[in-house]
Design a protein around this motif. Structure first.
Motif, PDB file in Angstrom:
ATOM      1  N   PRO A 119       0.808  -1.230   0.000  1.00 26.58           N
ATOM      2  CA  PRO A 119       0.000   0.000   0.000  1.00 26.58           C
ATOM      3  C   PRO A 119       0.840   1.278   0.000  1.00 26.58           C
ATOM      4  O   PRO A 119       0.409   2.304  -0.548  1.00 26.58           O
ATOM      5  CB  PRO A 119      -0.819  -0.126   1.295  1.00 26.58           C
ATOM      6  CG  PRO A 119      -0.934  -1.594   1.514  1.00 26.58           C
ATOM      7  CD  PRO A 119       0.375  -2.163   1.059  1.00 26.58           C
ATOM      8  N   LEU A 122       1.630   1.988  -3.615  1.00 30.47           N
ATOM      9  CA  LEU A 122       0.445   2.459  -4.319  1.00 30.47           C
ATOM     10  C   LEU A 122       0.113   3.898  -3.919  1.00 30.47           C
ATOM     11  O   LEU A 122      -0.310   4.707  -4.761  1.00 30.47           O
ATOM     12  CB  LEU A 122      -0.736   1.539  -4.029  1.00 30.47           C
ATOM     13  CG  LEU A 122      -0.603   0.112  -4.571  1.00 30.47           C
ATOM     14  CD1 LEU A 122      -1.780  -0.748  -4.114  1.00 30.47           C
ATOM     15  CD2 LEU A 122      -0.516   0.111  -6.093  1.00 30.47           C
ATOM     16  N   THR A 123       0.316   4.235  -2.649  1.00 30.80           N
ATOM     17  CA  THR A 123       0.087   5.608  -2.201  1.00 30.80           C
ATOM     18  C   THR A 123       1.087   6.563  -2.847  1.00 30.80           C
ATOM     19  O   THR A 123       0.741   7.688  -3.235  1.00 30.80           O
ATOM     20  CB  THR A 123       0.190   5.706  -0.666  1.00 30.80           C
ATOM     21  OG1 THR A 123      -0.817   4.863  -0.080  1.00 30.80           O
ATOM     22  CG2 THR A 123      -0.017   7.137  -0.193  1.00 30.80           C
ATOM     23  N   ARG A 126      -0.024   7.352  -6.179  1.00 35.55           N
ATOM     24  CA  ARG A 126      -1.144   8.300  -6.107  1.00 35.55           C
ATOM     25  C   ARG A 126      -0.632   9.728  -5.969  1.00 35.55           C
ATOM     26  O   ARG A 126      -1.160  10.657  -6.595  1.00 35.55           O
ATOM     27  CB  ARG A 126      -2.043   7.941  -4.918  1.00 35.55           C
ATOM     28  CG  ARG A 126      -3.260   8.844  -4.769  1.00 35.55           C
ATOM     29  CD  ARG A 126      -3.959   8.573  -3.458  1.00 35.55           C
ATOM     30  NE  ARG A 126      -5.183   9.350  -3.317  1.00 35.55           N
ATOM     31  CZ  ARG A 126      -5.842   9.489  -2.188  1.00 35.55           C
ATOM     32  NH1 ARG A 126      -5.406   8.881  -1.080  1.00 35.55           N
ATOM     33  NH2 ARG A 126      -6.943  10.201  -2.122  1.00 35.55           N
ATOM     34  N   HIS A 138       6.541   7.314 -12.574  1.00 35.03           N
ATOM     35  CA  HIS A 138       6.125   5.912 -12.489  1.00 35.03           C
ATOM     36  C   HIS A 138       7.041   5.118 -13.416  1.00 35.03           C
ATOM     37  O   HIS A 138       7.108   5.389 -14.623  1.00 35.03           O
ATOM     38  CB  HIS A 138       4.671   5.766 -12.918  1.00 35.03           C
ATOM     39  CG  HIS A 138       4.095   4.409 -12.660  1.00 35.03           C
ATOM     40  ND1 HIS A 138       4.575   3.255 -13.276  1.00 35.03           N
ATOM     41  CD2 HIS A 138       3.090   3.996 -11.843  1.00 35.03           C
ATOM     42  CE1 HIS A 138       3.877   2.224 -12.872  1.00 35.03           C
ATOM     43  NE2 HIS A 138       2.972   2.642 -12.001  1.00 35.03           N
ATOM     44  N   HIS A 209      -5.038   3.157  -5.766  1.00 32.58           N
ATOM     45  CA  HIS A 209      -4.314   2.988  -4.502  1.00 32.58           C
ATOM     46  C   HIS A 209      -5.140   2.236  -3.472  1.00 32.58           C
ATOM     47  O   HIS A 209      -4.615   1.789  -2.449  1.00 32.58           O
ATOM     48  CB  HIS A 209      -3.940   4.361  -3.926  1.00 32.58           C
ATOM     49  CG  HIS A 209      -5.132   5.146  -3.452  1.00 32.58           C
ATOM     50  ND1 HIS A 209      -5.961   5.836  -4.315  1.00 32.58           N
ATOM     51  CD2 HIS A 209      -5.649   5.319  -2.206  1.00 32.58           C
ATOM     52  CE1 HIS A 209      -6.932   6.417  -3.616  1.00 32.58           C
ATOM     53  NE2 HIS A 209      -6.775   6.120  -2.356  1.00 32.58           N
ATOM     54  N   ASP A 210      -6.447   2.061  -3.746  1.00 31.53           N
ATOM     55  CA  ASP A 210      -7.347   1.491  -2.743  1.00 31.53           C
ATOM     56  C   ASP A 210      -7.973   0.162  -3.163  1.00 31.53           C
ATOM     57  O   ASP A 210      -8.981  -0.260  -2.608  1.00 31.53           O
ATOM     58  CB  ASP A 210      -8.455   2.496  -2.403  1.00 31.53           C
ATOM     59  CG  ASP A 210      -9.280   2.896  -3.634  1.00 31.53           C
ATOM     60  OD1 ASP A 210      -8.872   2.574  -4.761  1.00 31.53           O
ATOM     61  OD2 ASP A 210     -10.333   3.536  -3.445  1.00 31.53           O
TER      62      ASP A 210
END
Length: 287
Positions: A119, A122-123, A126, A138, A209-210
């Motif tokens: 996570p 992924l954050t 974001r 990225h 991200h979620d």
């Protein structure tokens, strides 16, 4: 164009096996995998938006959740039920989301190296996106921006692509499928990538991200496959997934993130064995 016109059919008989592909790859490069699954079902695949004939380029409003909704709408329009959803990478995430939202459409799901990373990573992606820096920071988006997209002819394209590390370990028939569906004629007589790099960049940058929140919402039998040397769905991701869905089954396939193209027959064997086990147990949609 109708949903029917956006479907690729791999043949076979029995329950529908729907393949959702990874970002940047056409369904044809999964043909060896899907043909090896014919003994247990009828393989089909909805083309992702970047490969729709009427595509006009990436729309910033399109997210991975939009792509999951495409699956739901296609299944509804085509009258598909009791589908076994098979998804790789991005396709694994959108299959998971679609099955979590509409379990009545799915019998089971097979997630191959889904993009469910730490996570914190992924954050970070974001944050890159919020600052408008995703295409530059990225790592996969940056690589896609630089990707060569045109060649004088198919022979030149095949020679160039075969020399790239990305394709080095691919099954010959998977690579042939990429050349068949991943290239198209250009207006100036050359051949070019059918999957526009602009779309590829947009999809990499918009990775949700979620998405982890959907794991615990899965109510259908779930098999998760990961590559032994993958840097996407790692052993840490597997441990986290187990906590959210203890009844999921897991298998490790030799190879990296692209193991479905590198070891399609071995991957299919694992999937067949699991699906045959479900049939023996009489597993239904809701466990």
């Amino acid at each position: 164009m109708s949903w029917t016109g956006r479907i690729r059919d791999f043949g076979g008989e029995g329950p529908l096996l729907h393949l959702a592909v990874a970002n940047g790859f056409p369904p044809a490069c999964y043909r060896p995998l899907m043909e090896s699954l014919r003994p247990v079902g009828h393989g089909v695949s909805l083309l992702p938006r970047p490969l729709w004939p009427e595509d006009k380029g990436p729309d910033r409003r399109v997210t991975w959740y939009t792509l999951a909704e495409d699956l739901i709408q296609a299944f509804e329009a085509l009258g598909w039920r009791e589908v076994i959803g098979i998804g790789h990478s991005m396709g694994g995430v959108i299959t998971m989301v679609a099955a979590a939202r509409r379990p009545d459409l799915f019998r089971a799901v097979v997630l191959m190296d889904p993009v469910l990373m730490d996570p914190k990573i992924l954050t970070l992606f974001r944050v890159f996106r919020a600052l408008g820096l995703g295409p530059r920071l990225h790592p996969l988006a940056r690589r896609a921006r630089r990707r060569r997209r045109a060649w004088p002819d198919r022979e030149a394209a095949a020679a160039y692509l075969r020399s790239r590390p990305l394709f080095a370990a691919w099954h010959p028939d998977a690579f042939a499928g990429y050349l068949e569906e991943g290239l198209r004629p250009s207006r100036n007589g050359q051949v070019m990538l059918a999957y526009p790099p602009e779309w590829e960049v947009h999809i990499f940058v918009s990775v949700p991200h979620d998405a982890w929140r959907f794991v615990s919402q899965l109510r259908v039998p779930t098999l998760v496959l990961r590559g032994a040397t993958t840097d996407t769905f790692t052993a840490g991701s597997e441990a986290r997934f187990r906590r959210f869905k203890p009844d999921a089954q897991f298998e490790v396939i030799p190879g990296g993130h692209l193991f479905p193209m590198e070891r399609p027959e071995e991957t299919a064997q694992v999937i067949r064995r699991w699906l045959e086990g479900l049939s023996t147990k009489g597993a239904r949609i809701h466990e």
